[in-house]
Design an enzyme around this catalytic site. Structure first.
Site, PDB file in Angstrom:
ATOM      1  N   PRO A 109      10.033  10.577   0.039  1.00 44.28           N
ATOM      2  CA  PRO A 109       9.190  10.443   1.191  1.00 44.28           C
ATOM      3  C   PRO A 109       7.981  10.280   1.805  1.00 44.28           C
ATOM      4  O   PRO A 109       7.739   9.504   2.760  1.00 44.28           O
ATOM      5  CB  PRO A 109      10.249  10.200   2.640  1.00 44.28           C
ATOM      6  CG  PRO A 109      10.992  11.707   1.535  1.00 44.28           C
ATOM      7  CD  PRO A 109      10.937  12.061   0.276  1.00 44.28           C
ATOM      8  N   ASP A 119       2.874   3.597  -6.478  1.00 40.91           N
ATOM      9  CA  ASP A 119       2.436   2.364  -5.583  1.00 40.91           C
ATOM     10  C   ASP A 119       1.608   2.920  -4.129  1.00 40.91           C
ATOM     11  O   ASP A 119       1.807   4.685  -3.645  1.00 40.91           O
ATOM     12  CB  ASP A 119       3.933   2.246  -5.566  1.00 40.91           C
ATOM     13  CG  ASP A 119       4.618   1.816  -6.017  1.00 40.91           C
ATOM     14  OD1 ASP A 119       4.535   0.688  -6.611  1.00 40.91           O
ATOM     15  OD2 ASP A 119       5.978   1.491  -5.988  1.00 40.91           O
ATOM     16  N   LYS A 147      -2.068  -1.462  -4.356  1.00 39.87           N
ATOM     17  CA  LYS A 147      -3.650  -1.682  -3.211  1.00 39.87           C
ATOM     18  C   LYS A 147      -3.301  -2.429  -2.053  1.00 39.87           C
ATOM     19  O   LYS A 147      -2.661  -3.837  -2.582  1.00 39.87           O
ATOM     20  CB  LYS A 147      -4.989  -2.163  -4.287  1.00 39.87           C
ATOM     21  CG  LYS A 147      -5.389  -0.743  -4.913  1.00 39.87           C
ATOM     22  CD  LYS A 147      -7.639  -1.369  -4.931  1.00 39.87           C
ATOM     23  CE  LYS A 147      -7.691  -0.200  -5.879  1.00 39.87           C
ATOM     24  NZ  LYS A 147      -7.591   0.029  -6.714  1.00 39.87           N
ATOM     25  N   ASP A 207      13.038   6.713  -3.602  1.00 46.92           N
ATOM     26  CA  ASP A 207      14.185   6.872  -4.842  1.00 46.92           C
ATOM     27  C   ASP A 207      13.334   5.494  -5.664  1.00 46.92           C
ATOM     28  O   ASP A 207      13.528   4.269  -4.997  1.00 46.92           O
ATOM     29  CB  ASP A 207      15.597   7.299  -4.897  1.00 46.92           C
ATOM     30  CG  ASP A 207      16.248   6.761  -5.994  1.00 46.92           C
ATOM     31  OD1 ASP A 207      16.250   7.529  -6.537  1.00 46.92           O
ATOM     32  OD2 ASP A 207      16.557   5.851  -6.137  1.00 46.92           O
ATOM     33  N   MET A 224      12.506  -1.848   5.413  1.00 45.52           N
ATOM     34  CA  MET A 224      11.835  -2.934   5.061  1.00 45.52           C
ATOM     35  C   MET A 224      11.712  -4.175   6.706  1.00 45.52           C
ATOM     36  O   MET A 224      11.957  -5.763   6.533  1.00 45.52           O
ATOM     37  CB  MET A 224      11.250  -3.585   3.848  1.00 45.52           C
ATOM     38  CG  MET A 224      11.241  -2.850   2.714  1.00 45.52           C
ATOM     39  SD  MET A 224      10.849  -3.708   1.446  1.00 45.52           S
ATOM     40  CE  MET A 224      12.581  -3.567   1.139  1.00 45.52           C
ATOM     41  N   GLY A 281       7.997   9.106   8.255  1.00 42.52           N
ATOM     42  CA  GLY A 281       9.375   9.882   8.234  1.00 42.52           C
ATOM     43  C   GLY A 281       8.625  10.948   7.154  1.00 42.52           C
ATOM     44  O   GLY A 281       8.323  10.716   5.939  1.00 42.52           O
TER      45      GLY A 281
END
Ligand code: SAH
Length: 495
Positions: free
Chosen positions: A12, A35, A57, A90, A171, A200
């Protein structure tokens, strides 16, 4: 030969939450495709020789589309590379990891998956929320709050309410009001404890807790933004008591660590574990003098010396490299006694199977000189930096102790990332900048430029010489009496 793709969960954000196996895979990668959600601290672990491909990006708001990512993975593997596909949390928890592996499977490319710690559990945990608890939640549900383009949220709120378990929405920042409304309409208690955790597990983590009905307003007030997750359930009421992370003593402090990269580890990790936002920026690096005929000559007749003195781990390293290069090992030391300036240098010796006979009570050049003057009856060999402090040799000369002082490594100040550091300093700066030697001060000043604003942070310095160098540039300092990393950490903790 065809390569391989390893899908790795990066965790995370906190780099300590990358798995051991994931780190091993990363260290062996030729190419790393990553990512937006992979934290900079994890990206730091990518080996310098590996090629990096950023497919997340956000600047243009157009991340690379999924079919193109699949193609990149395929092509890189087919070109024979060892590819690591690094994903936040994950890979299989709303990470499209399954889709990517399907694409590789279709083409017969070899692949593997290393699970990561999902934010759904870890961000809650760092927010003081255990996702299950025997007293109040016996199931956990992870739900996406994101609808496919143009579609409505497709969530069965009634079914969720009936589970009576903990609900974690990923999300869901944009859809927060819609989700809350859905739950309330489906009959959930408006006073059900709920929370949002933003960023987090990172030092910038923020948490907001409220009754379900009040959560959207509370989150808006705080300006909670993505990445954040929403947690609904009675376990959220435990956060006030259990939010250990926000209570860490250095939480909210931003600290720049200027030590050379390969030796920064322990200091940065200690500060990070105390909750600090640690930025690593090695302002100097050391380079062994190679070849080093002076050292080779001295090692040929090592028995002429009574003492061998080291003032840093870099010196120990240079000595050992030279020794090994001459086809010798620790046995060549025979009866020569070893002096180390402090515990870190002592540990570098220990790592080679030998123990320092002398470490001065105060870890600096002057005290090492004094200690050697007391102990030495014969000749001393000093293997240290080109620009080593004269305090050591002055003490030996004054007492008439014979010595040879050989430069076995030098300090390099050029820094390709200076502009980045300058910008970081101007942008908001740092609460503290750590200096472990006068040369790190020089390296820092030369990287940011002498005209930079040095008034916005406190320098945490090891030793008087280091502090003296910082004060020359009008940096306000706190000085650790002991030249040890723990003493520096203590300074950061001082109120
Ligand atoms: N595979 C990821 C989730 C990807 S979906 C995982 O297992 O964690 C992206 C969503 O994850 C974000 O919108 C946010 O809701 C959540 N998220 C990821 N990292 C987060 C973090 N550090 N803190 C809070 N939420 C996070």
């Amino acid at each position: 030969m065809s390569g391989k793709v390893t899908l790795v969960g990066a965790g995370p954000g906190d780099p300590g939450l990358l798995t051991v196996k994931g780190l091993r895979a990363l260290e062996q990668a030729d190419v790393v495709v990553y990512d937006r959600l992979v934290s900079p601290a994890v990206l730091e672990r990518i080996p310098a020789a590996a090629r990096r491909i950023d497919v997340g990006k956000e600047a243009s708001r157009h991340p690379v589309p999924q079919h193109q990512i699949n193609r990149i993975l395929l092509e890189e593997a087919q070109a024979g590379h060892n590819v690591v596909r690094l994903k936040g949390g994950d890979p299989f928890v709303f990470g499209r990891g399954g889709e990517e592996l399907q694409a590789l499977a279709r083409e017969g490319v070899e692949f593997a998956e290393i699970p990561g710690i999902t934010s759904a559990i870890a961000a809650a945990a760092y927010g003081g929320i255990p996702v299950t608890h025997r007293d109040c939640a016996s199931s956990l549900h992870i739900i996406t709050g994101h609808a496919r383009e143009g579609a409505e949220l497709n969530i069965d709120f009634e079914a969720l309410v009936q589970t009576r378990g903990t609900l974690v929405f990923l999300m869901g920042v944009t859809a927060l009001p819609v989700i809350v409304e859905g739950l309330l309409e489906a009959g959930m208690d408006p006073d059900m404890p709920a929370a949002m955790v933003e960023q987090g597990t990172l030092p910038s983590q923020r948490r907001c807790g409220a009754a379900l009905k009040a959560l959207p307003d509370r989150a808006a007030e705080m300006g909670i933004r993505s990445p954040a997750l929403m947690i609904v359930g009675r376990v959220c009421a435990l956060a006030e008591k259990l939010c250990w992370f926000e209570r860490l003593p250095l939480h909210g402090k931003r600290i720049l660590v200027t030590r050379p990269g390969d030796r920064a580890g322990s200091l940065s990790e200690k500060l990070w574990d105390l909750g600090a936002d640690v930025v690593e920026f090695p302002c100097i690096r050391t380079e062994a003098v190679f070849p080093c005929p002076a050292m080779e000559g001295a090692l040929e007749q090592l028995s002429a010396y009574e003492w061998l003195g080291f003032t840093s781990a870099a010196g120990v390293e240079a000595f050992w490299t030279c020794l090994r290069g001459m086809g010798k090992d620790a046995r060549a030391l025979g009866g020569v006694k070893l002096a180390a300036i402090g515990p870190a240098t002592g540990r570098a010796l220990e790592a080679r199977g030998v123990t320092a006979d002398l470490i001065p009570e105060i870890y600096d050049a002057a005290h090492m000189g004094e200690a050697l003057v007391k102990a030495a009856e014969g000749k001393v060999l000093l293997l240290r930096a080109e620009e080593g402090s004269p305090a050591l040799t002055d003490a030996l000369s004054a007492a008439g102790v014979p010595y040879d002082d050989i430069a076995v490594y030098r300090t390099i100040y050029d820094n390709p990332r200076s502009q980045e550091l300058r910008e970081a300093l101007e942008a908001g700066g740092f609460d503290y900048v750590t200096f472990t030697s006068a040369s790190t001060v020089k390296g820092f000043v030369s990287a940011v430029g002498g005209d930079a604003d040095f008034s916005r942070f406190t320098g945490l310095c090891i030793g008087k010489q280091t502090a003296g160098e910082a004060e020359k540039h009008h940096i306000s300092v706190k000085t650790a009496g002991k030249a040890a990393i723990d003493a520096l950490v203590e300074l950061a903790l001082e109120k």
